[in-house]
Design an enzyme around this catalytic site. Structure first.
Site, short mmCIF file in Angstrom:
data_model
loop_
_atom_site.label_atom_id
_atom_site.label_comp_id
_atom_site.label_asym_id
_atom_site.label_seq_id
_atom_site.Cartn_x
_atom_site.Cartn_y
_atom_site.Cartn_z
N GLU A 138 1.15 -12.14 -3.11
CA GLU A 138 -0.29 -12.42 -2.98
C GLU A 138 -1.01 -12.39 -4.34
OE1 GLU A 138 1.22 -9.71 -2.10
OE2 GLU A 138 0.04 -7.95 -2.61
N ARG A 179 13.18 3.24 -0.68
CA ARG A 179 11.79 3.35 -1.16
C ARG A 179 11.72 3.75 -2.63
NH1 ARG A 179 8.13 7.18 2.01
NH2 ARG A 179 6.44 6.06 1.00
N HIS A 239 4.82 -8.45 -4.81
CA HIS A 239 3.49 -8.80 -4.29
C HIS A 239 3.19 -10.28 -4.51
CE1 HIS A 239 2.02 -4.76 -3.24
NE2 HIS A 239 2.93 -4.40 -4.13
N GLY A 269 0.89 -1.17 0.00
CA GLY A 269 0.00 0.00 0.00
C GLY A 269 0.92 1.21 0.00
N GLU A 270 0.74 2.07 0.97
CA GLU A 270 1.61 3.25 1.08
C GLU A 270 2.09 3.29 2.53
OE1 GLU A 270 3.73 6.51 0.67
OE2 GLU A 270 2.11 6.55 2.12
N ILE A 275 5.11 -3.11 -7.71
CA ILE A 275 4.30 -1.89 -7.83
C ILE A 275 4.97 -0.79 -7.00
CG2 ILE A 275 2.01 -0.87 -7.50
CD1 ILE A 275 0.89 -3.79 -7.48
N ARG A 276 5.55 0.17 -7.67
CA ARG A 276 6.29 1.25 -6.98
C ARG A 276 7.11 0.63 -5.83
NH1 ARG A 276 4.85 6.02 -4.10
NH2 ARG A 276 2.88 5.09 -3.52
N CYS A 332 6.11 -5.28 0.28
CA CYS A 332 6.26 -3.95 -0.30
C CYS A 332 6.20 -2.87 0.79
CB CYS A 332 5.24 -3.76 -1.41
SG CYS A 332 5.81 -2.59 -2.63
N1 GLN Z 1 6.18 2.78 -2.53
C1 GLN Z 1 5.32 2.39 -1.46
C2 GLN Z 1 5.88 2.86 -0.12
O1 GLN Z 1 7.05 3.12 0.02
C3 GLN Z 1 5.13 0.89 -1.43
C4 GLN Z 1 4.39 0.41 -2.67
C5 GLN Z 1 3.63 -0.85 -2.48
O2 GLN Z 1 3.38 -1.30 -1.35
N2 GLN Z 1 3.18 -1.42 -3.56
O3 GLN Z 1 5.14 2.96 0.79
#
Ligand code: GLN
Length: 191
Positions: free
Chosen positions: A178, A110, A176, A53-54, A136-137, A81
């Site tokens: 999952e 990050r 990920h 997530g973030e 994902i990022r 992540c």
């Molecule tokens: N870039 C996000 C972070 O640093 C993590 C991205 C993700 O969980 N897919 O929080």
């Protein structure tokens, strides 16, 4: 029956619950799954998953829910992540208002593969064989302490690692699992 929590404040919660369910079926090990939002959801947890997530948002929501330190004390924690960012002892590129659980001897950079648009899929070399991985990022992970065992690589980059510290077990992934495999969830249940 083992009780596994999935931190359900933000991010890929449903995907982790689905992966846990099919992992527990595959290895014929029934588990109880709890969505964790409040301190009372944490009673008697054997392990917890912190989804992607973030990480700044997740850390703030954990503080607001009054579970920040409690989550860090769970004996078995799997973080994907953003969850891996929260587990790391050292984080590059953290935001000022962000707190970390700082329990695992890994260093995290990050957003090291670029922005959301640079998200990608790739085959990974893992201890379970070749598996597809979704990034994902995603952050990059570096091992910064003794006893951290790499479990998966993307090229030369470590993308999954496991650490046992006395009676605590930590599992971090920058991708990920999952979304593509149950192997890491099976490993976590077996822990
Ligand atoms: N870039 C996000 C972070 O640093 C993590 C991205 C993700 O969980 N897919 O929080």
């Amino acid at each position: 029956m083992k009780k596994i929590g999935v931190l359900a404040l933000q991010g890929g919660v449903d995907e982790h619950i689905a992966a846990l369910l099919s992992a527990s079926e595959k290895i014929s090990t029934p588990i109880q799954i709890v969505e964790v939002r409040n301190p009372s959801d944490m009673d008697g947890l054997d392990g917890i998953i912190i989804p992607g997530g973030e990480s700044t948002t997740i850390s703030k929501l954990m503080e607001r829910a009054g579970i920040f330190s409690k989550v860090g004390q769970v004996r078995k924690i799997m973080g994907t992540c953003a969850g891996a960012v929260l587990l790391a002892k050292k984080v590059q590129g953290s935001s000022l208002e962000q707190r970390f659980l700082s329990v695992m001897d890994i260093e995290i950079e990050r957003n090291a593969y670029g922005r959301q648009l640079d998200s990608f899929e790739a085959n990974l070399t893992t201890v379970f064989g070749t598996l597809p991985g979704v990034f994902i990022r995603a952050p990059k992970m570096h091992v910064s302490g003794k006893g951290v065992q790499p479990m998966a690589f993307y090229g030369n980059d470590i993308v999954a690692a496991y650490q046992k510290k006395l009676d605590k077990h930590y599992l971090a992934m920058t991708f990920h699992p999952e979304l593509t495999t149950t192997r890491f969830h099976e490993f976590f249940i077996k822990l």
